[in-house]
Design a protein around this motif. Sequence first.
Motif, PDB file in Angstrom:
ATOM      1  N   TYR A   1      -5.618  13.472  -1.520  1.00 54.44           N
ATOM      2  CA  TYR A   1      -4.921  12.429  -0.755  1.00 54.44           C
ATOM      3  C   TYR A   1      -4.541  12.927   0.636  1.00 54.44           C
TER       4      TYR A   1
ATOM      5  N   PHE B   1       0.804  -1.215   0.000  1.00 61.08           N
ATOM      6  CA  PHE B   1       0.000   0.000   0.000  1.00 61.08           C
ATOM      7  C   PHE B   1       0.840   1.270   0.000  1.00 61.08           C
TER       8      PHE B   1
ATOM      9  N   ALA C   1       0.204  -0.135  -4.692  1.00 59.45           N
ATOM     10  CA  ALA C   1      -1.084   0.502  -4.963  1.00 59.45           C
ATOM     11  C   ALA C   1      -0.910   1.893  -5.581  1.00 59.45           C
TER      12      ALA C   1
ATOM     13  N   ILE D   1     -10.038  -3.409  -3.539  1.00 63.21           N
ATOM     14  CA  ILE D   1      -8.875  -2.569  -3.839  1.00 63.21           C
ATOM     15  C   ILE D   1      -8.889  -2.114  -5.298  1.00 63.21           C
TER      16      ILE D   1
ATOM     17  N   TYR E   1      -6.435   4.349   2.901  1.00 63.62           N
ATOM     18  CA  TYR E   1      -6.751   5.116   1.687  1.00 63.62           C
ATOM     19  C   TYR E   1      -7.164   4.176   0.554  1.00 63.62           C
ATOM     20  N   PHE E   2      -6.662   2.935   0.591  1.00 68.96           N
ATOM     21  CA  PHE E   2      -6.977   1.960  -0.452  1.00 68.96           C
ATOM     22  C   PHE E   2      -7.800   0.781   0.036  1.00 68.96           C
ATOM     23  N   SER E   3      -7.640   0.372   1.301  1.00 71.44           N
ATOM     24  CA  SER E   3      -8.285  -0.860   1.755  1.00 71.44           C
ATOM     25  C   SER E   3      -8.400  -0.861   3.274  1.00 71.44           C
TER      26      SER E   3
ATOM     27  N   ARG F   1     -11.248   0.817  -6.109  1.00 70.91           N
ATOM     28  CA  ARG F   1     -10.752   2.003  -5.413  1.00 70.91           C
ATOM     29  C   ARG F   1      -9.558   2.600  -6.165  1.00 70.91           C
ATOM     30  N   VAL F   2      -8.628   1.752  -6.556  1.00 75.31           N
ATOM     31  CA  VAL F   2      -7.455   2.214  -7.301  1.00 75.31           C
ATOM     32  C   VAL F   2      -7.883   2.849  -8.618  1.00 75.31           C
TER      33      VAL F   2
END
Length: 410
Positions: free
Chosen positions: A237, A143, A147, A215, A274-276, A218-219
Amino acid sequence: MVEDSFPFVYPLPDFLLTLLGLVLFVVDVALDIRLVEDLYSEGAYLKTGILLFIFLASTVIIQLFSGLLYYYDWKNRNAGRELLIRGKWSLTAAHLALLAVPLRYANILKISIKSFHGENSLLEGEAVYQNHDLSLLRLFETFLESAPQLVFMIFIIIQKKQVDFITSLKTAGSVASIALSVAMYHRCMRSFLPEKSNQGYVSSLVYFLWNLLLIGPRVFAVALFTCANPCYIAGHYLILWAVLVFWAWRQDKDFMDNLVGEWLYRCTVGQIWYFSWFNLTVGSTLWRGIIYHSIMLVDMGILLGFWWHQQEYLEDIFKVEPYVILGIIFSLYILGLVLKVLYYRCFHPKVTELPPEEPEVPLRDEVDFHLLDVAQAAEAAERPKQEKLVINKRMRNLAANFYSSPATTH
């Protein structure tokens, strides 16, 4: 702080998974170097700088984590007897040379090969111990590096409106790295189960699938927003990451052994979130999970809403209407949530906390860490004193956090 002893098992399939991880790590580094060379030769200096920043920043953070984990082990459990590099100054030099991950892979390979030859009854457990820290570092690296790089690769593909060989390989490498690190972490946590069959390969497969389905969309949503509004992605971010770090601080459980390490851990958890999802504390995860996924769905809606006004960025690549892309993204995310619910209902052992004075035998699919203390103490009493393998605080905390579930109550 030294914890209780525990009988670990390190089967051949887990060793092969670790070996595959080493191969992918080497390939990923080689692709990073090749992609940097290609971008630089094209005159894309800003993109080259961004890629180098992602790689170097994540690598430095991983070195810091690895060094702290070695330091805590050295201080608390006399670690280092099975390391390739045993001196503190030599280990420090290896980390300054950014070799923490290769060194840990080499340690595990050495210990595993010796354990398979039956040289020492505790080597198998030592391999699990080392693999535990490696899987944690690889999860962080996923991550911190893979990611964000996947977002960057999708951005490059959409911006160029063509798919070149190296970019496609790097994209595939980032996806593979994410998938493998998630699978390795799940298999590593399995080592803490009294009955390993409670988390078989089907369990790992379902765990891997729901993580990938959450994931991936989201990515992709972040990548599409970056293509449409590249000047605003940094602000988005930083704001969301700061909120997530604050949430991690509010759930503070002292995972690391000092304040510097603890804040490094919280900041990394913010990056993961932020991703998972990554469970940070023991206890019921139901409401935390609902809040988190609600935030992610709203945020993805905002990101894709901004992108909606820049639809031309996709038309020449995917040859489909923008609403089809939106439908696919949200459908995959919802499917990931469904599989996550299925996993927790059917495959994930639950933690129960029974009063020590009233021990009960847990159900087959439950793990009671209070009862584990009793089982571990009995196991330790039956073994010679010199054969004890210990579980330190972070291993116990991670296992307790991992085996928390939406159904857990206190």
